[in-house]
Design a protein around this motif. Structure first.
Motif, PDB file in Angstrom:
ATOM      1  N   VAL A  41       1.046  -1.278  -0.550  1.00 56.62           N
ATOM      2  CA  VAL A  41      -0.232   0.051   0.521  1.00 56.62           C
ATOM      3  C   VAL A  41       0.590   1.078   0.554  1.00 56.62           C
ATOM      4  O   VAL A  41       1.600   1.185   0.503  1.00 56.62           O
ATOM      5  CB  VAL A  41      -0.998  -0.349   1.404  1.00 56.62           C
ATOM      6  CG1 VAL A  41      -2.033   0.577   1.120  1.00 56.62           C
ATOM      7  CG2 VAL A  41      -1.808  -1.622   1.537  1.00 56.62           C
ATOM      8  N   MET A  42       0.570   1.986  -1.311  1.00 54.28           N
ATOM      9  CA  MET A  42       1.792   2.995  -0.671  1.00 54.28           C
ATOM     10  C   MET A  42       1.224   4.232  -1.308  1.00 54.28           C
ATOM     11  O   MET A  42       0.045   4.507  -2.510  1.00 54.28           O
ATOM     12  CB  MET A  42       2.956   3.021  -1.794  1.00 54.28           C
ATOM     13  CG  MET A  42       2.557   2.729  -3.484  1.00 54.28           C
ATOM     14  SD  MET A  42       4.504   1.810  -3.726  1.00 54.28           S
ATOM     15  CE  MET A  42       3.070   0.936  -5.786  1.00 54.28           C
ATOM     16  N   VAL A  43       1.402   5.542  -0.883  1.00 51.79           N
ATOM     17  CA  VAL A  43       1.018   6.798  -1.501  1.00 51.79           C
ATOM     18  C   VAL A  43       2.013   7.113  -2.863  1.00 51.79           C
ATOM     19  O   VAL A  43       3.415   7.624  -2.505  1.00 51.79           O
ATOM     20  CB  VAL A  43       0.924   8.321  -0.584  1.00 51.79           C
ATOM     21  CG1 VAL A  43       0.638   9.477  -1.178  1.00 51.79           C
ATOM     22  CG2 VAL A  43      -0.156   7.263   0.642  1.00 51.79           C
ATOM     23  N   LEU A  44       1.602   7.557  -3.974  1.00 50.16           N
ATOM     24  CA  LEU A  44       2.465   8.466  -4.453  1.00 50.16           C
ATOM     25  C   LEU A  44       1.956   9.225  -5.650  1.00 50.16           C
ATOM     26  O   LEU A  44       0.489   9.687  -5.408  1.00 50.16           O
ATOM     27  CB  LEU A  44       2.621   7.120  -6.138  1.00 50.16           C
ATOM     28  CG  LEU A  44       2.909   6.029  -5.836  1.00 50.16           C
ATOM     29  CD1 LEU A  44       2.919   5.505  -7.149  1.00 50.16           C
ATOM     30  CD2 LEU A  44       4.343   5.611  -6.011  1.00 50.16           C
ATOM     31  N   HIS A  45       2.798   9.947  -6.000  1.00 48.64           N
ATOM     32  CA  HIS A  45       1.697  11.457  -6.940  1.00 48.64           C
ATOM     33  C   HIS A  45       2.377  11.326  -8.715  1.00 48.64           C
ATOM     34  O   HIS A  45       1.200  11.653  -8.987  1.00 48.64           O
ATOM     35  CB  HIS A  45       2.997  12.698  -6.051  1.00 48.64           C
ATOM     36  CG  HIS A  45       2.310  13.410  -4.976  1.00 48.64           C
ATOM     37  ND1 HIS A  45       1.699  14.246  -4.889  1.00 48.64           N
ATOM     38  CD2 HIS A  45       3.752  13.343  -4.552  1.00 48.64           C
ATOM     39  CE1 HIS A  45       1.437  15.020  -4.173  1.00 48.64           C
ATOM     40  NE2 HIS A  45       2.250  14.277  -2.980  1.00 48.64           N
ATOM     41  N   ALA A  52      -0.587   4.137 -11.786  1.00 49.32           N
ATOM     42  CA  ALA A  52      -1.373   2.995 -13.268  1.00 49.32           C
ATOM     43  C   ALA A  52      -0.459   2.052 -13.224  1.00 49.32           C
ATOM     44  O   ALA A  52      -1.071   0.870 -13.969  1.00 49.32           O
ATOM     45  CB  ALA A  52      -2.285   4.400 -14.453  1.00 49.32           C
ATOM     46  N   ARG A  53       0.740   2.273 -13.576  1.00 45.43           N
ATOM     47  CA  ARG A  53       1.569   1.064 -14.347  1.00 45.43           C
ATOM     48  C   ARG A  53       1.448   0.125 -12.486  1.00 45.43           C
ATOM     49  O   ARG A  53       2.058  -1.701 -13.204  1.00 45.43           O
ATOM     50  CB  ARG A  53       2.781   2.032 -15.069  1.00 45.43           C
ATOM     51  CG  ARG A  53       3.920   0.503 -14.877  1.00 45.43           C
ATOM     52  CD  ARG A  53       5.186   1.758 -15.781  1.00 45.43           C
ATOM     53  NE  ARG A  53       6.400   0.695 -15.969  1.00 45.43           N
ATOM     54  CZ  ARG A  53       7.759   1.814 -16.204  1.00 45.43           C
ATOM     55  NH1 ARG A  53       7.564   2.212 -16.780  1.00 45.43           N
ATOM     56  NH2 ARG A  53       8.399  -0.055 -16.653  1.00 45.43           N
ATOM     57  N   PHE A  54       1.753   0.734 -12.434  1.00 42.36           N
ATOM     58  CA  PHE A  54       2.194  -0.849 -11.260  1.00 42.36           C
ATOM     59  C   PHE A  54       1.284  -0.946  -9.706  1.00 42.36           C
ATOM     60  O   PHE A  54       1.595  -1.906  -9.337  1.00 42.36           O
ATOM     61  CB  PHE A  54       3.641   0.051  -9.977  1.00 42.36           C
ATOM     62  CG  PHE A  54       5.162   0.123 -10.809  1.00 42.36           C
ATOM     63  CD1 PHE A  54       6.096  -0.274 -11.053  1.00 42.36           C
ATOM     64  CD2 PHE A  54       5.196   1.327 -10.903  1.00 42.36           C
ATOM     65  CE1 PHE A  54       6.740  -1.227 -11.557  1.00 42.36           C
ATOM     66  CE2 PHE A  54       6.069   1.521 -11.847  1.00 42.36           C
ATOM     67  CZ  PHE A  54       7.242   0.473 -12.036  1.00 42.36           C
ATOM     68  N   GLY A  56     -10.395   1.743  -7.917  1.00 41.66           N
ATOM     69  CA  GLY A  56     -11.118   0.441  -8.625  1.00 41.66           C
ATOM     70  C   GLY A  56      -9.586   0.120  -8.935  1.00 41.66           C
ATOM     71  O   GLY A  56      -8.928   0.454  -8.802  1.00 41.66           O
ATOM     72  N   SER A  57      -9.802  -0.516 -10.917  1.00 42.74           N
ATOM     73  CA  SER A  57      -8.504  -0.498 -11.755  1.00 42.74           C
ATOM     74  C   SER A  57      -7.959   0.458 -12.355  1.00 42.74           C
ATOM     75  O   SER A  57      -8.322   1.401 -12.169  1.00 42.74           O
ATOM     76  CB  SER A  57      -9.025  -1.804 -12.255  1.00 42.74           C
ATOM     77  OG  SER A  57      -9.410  -1.333 -13.015  1.00 42.74           O
ATOM     78  N   PRO A  58      -6.234   0.523 -12.358  1.00 42.81           N
ATOM     79  CA  PRO A  58      -5.908   1.963 -12.902  1.00 42.81           C
ATOM     80  C   PRO A  58      -6.805   2.145 -14.661  1.00 42.81           C
ATOM     81  O   PRO A  58      -7.246   3.328 -14.927  1.00 42.81           O
ATOM     82  CB  PRO A  58      -4.737   1.021 -13.854  1.00 42.81           C
ATOM     83  CG  PRO A  58      -4.130   0.515 -12.660  1.00 42.81           C
ATOM     84  CD  PRO A  58      -5.365  -0.927 -12.771  1.00 42.81           C
ATOM     85  N   LYS A  75      -1.287  -0.532 -20.017  1.00 40.91           N
ATOM     86  CA  LYS A  75      -1.678   0.125 -18.858  1.00 40.91           C
ATOM     87  C   LYS A  75      -2.058   1.710 -19.090  1.00 40.91           C
ATOM     88  O   LYS A  75      -1.820   2.418 -20.214  1.00 40.91           O
ATOM     89  CB  LYS A  75      -1.115   0.472 -17.744  1.00 40.91           C
ATOM     90  CG  LYS A  75      -0.376  -1.170 -17.217  1.00 40.91           C
ATOM     91  CD  LYS A  75      -1.733  -1.174 -16.245  1.00 40.91           C
ATOM     92  CE  LYS A  75      -1.843  -2.954 -15.076  1.00 40.91           C
ATOM     93  NZ  LYS A  75      -0.948  -2.067 -13.997  1.00 40.91           N
ATOM     94  N   PRO A  76      -3.547   2.574 -18.818  1.00 41.12           N
ATOM     95  CA  PRO A  76      -3.637   3.544 -19.198  1.00 41.12           C
ATOM     96  C   PRO A  76      -2.101   4.628 -18.680  1.00 41.12           C
ATOM     97  O   PRO A  76      -1.593   4.820 -17.810  1.00 41.12           O
ATOM     98  CB  PRO A  76      -4.832   4.055 -18.337  1.00 41.12           C
ATOM     99  CG  PRO A  76      -5.127   3.617 -17.005  1.00 41.12           C
ATOM    100  CD  PRO A  76      -3.744   2.040 -17.634  1.00 41.12           C
TER     101      PRO A  76
END
Length: 281
Positions: free
Chosen positions: A194-198, A204-206, A222-224, A251-252
């Motif tokens: 579980v991580m916070v990303l900017h 979306a990739r990971f 939901g999903s990317p 991925k989007p």
């Protein structure tokens, strides 16, 4: 229902309500990323779910138990947390840092057992930091240092690992290095990450699952593919984005965007109307 989830949780700093009545479920054995603008409550939610800060109402549950009632050492055997800007004692070696991850498992005076040493070496090998075992943490590059901290989290032997902006202050190559390591841990060892990303494209990739937040509320999870859409990014960030497909991952990907000026209030009204329709349908 996943092992870890919240029920109607609210979190405040002083008189200011940051997170409002959230119900969040963390999927088991997946990579979950929390996204949103600065101050939306991402890190606050992460800290509350790991009991770093208290919540004012609602519940955080792990395996059906309130985390507030789980003994600290027992909770540390279940989940590890890597804060946004971890700091170590000056002169500490990588091996010593990683050994701290064994604290929840130690008894008495804390002498390392054979299993502790095996767990430390395994964590160093898994993160490709064994060569730095006797080197000072202060002497490492940003990416190497971050891998050492992840090794400490791994040495705890927890099924769940939380990371608050693990790519902060790292260049592009080191960001990719850290995220690929986390992906490997998830795929090969089944760790729940579980991580916070900017960075939206990194999220979306990971990630397998994305939680998009705004003003202390979840706009959508939901999903990317479900989250990286023009509509969701407009609601969460007030941007008009063009979305494409990453040719390597399918991925989007956010190709470009611009700020929506003077439309924020209208967007909030539209979102409120959408929410009312969902609530009454």
């Amino acid at each position: 229902m996943g092992r870890l989830y919240t029920e109607d949780i609210s979190i405040s700093y002083g008189e200011k309500l940051i997170v409002k009545n959230l119900d969040v479920v963390i999927p088991d054995g997946k990579i979950t990323t929390i996204i949103g603008s600065n101050g939306c409550g991402k890190s606050t939610l992460l800290k509350a779910m790991t009991r770093i800060i208290p919540h004012q109402s609602g519940s955080v549950l792990l395996d059906g138990k309130h985390i507030s009632k789980i003994h600290t050492k027992q909770l540390a055997k279940e989940m590890a947390i890597l804060p946004q800007t971890p700091e170590s004692v000056a002169g500490l070696t990588v091996g010593e840092l990683v050994s701290y991850g064994r604290f929840p498992h130690q008894k008495g005076f804390g002498k390392l057992t054979k299993h502790d040493i095996e767990a430390i070496d395994w964590a160093l090998e898994s993160t490709n930091t064994m060569e730095f075992k006797d080197r000072s943490v202060d002497a490492l590059s940003g990416g190497q240092r971050q891998r050492a901290w992840i090794a400490m989290a791994l040495a705890q032997e927890t099924d769940i690992i939380f990371l608050d902006e693990p790519t902060t202050y790292l260049d592009m190559a080191h960001q990719l290095e850290v995220l690929e390591l986390l992906q490997k841990l998830n795929e090969e060892q089944g760790r729940t990450i579980v991580m916070v990303l900017h960075d939206l494209n990194q999220a979306a990739r990971f990630a397998d699952y994305i939680i998009a937040m705004k003003d202390g509320e979840v706009i959508k999870a939901g999903s990317p593919t479900e989250i990286l859409t023009k509509d969701i990014l407009r609601k969460v960030f007030q941007i008009d984005a063009e979305i494409g497909e990453d040719p390597r991952t399918n991925k989007p990907i956010c190709l470009t965007y611009h700020l929506i000026k003077g439309e924020q209030k209208n967007e909030e009204v539209l979102y409120a109307n959408d929410s009312n329709l969902v609530a009454t349908s």
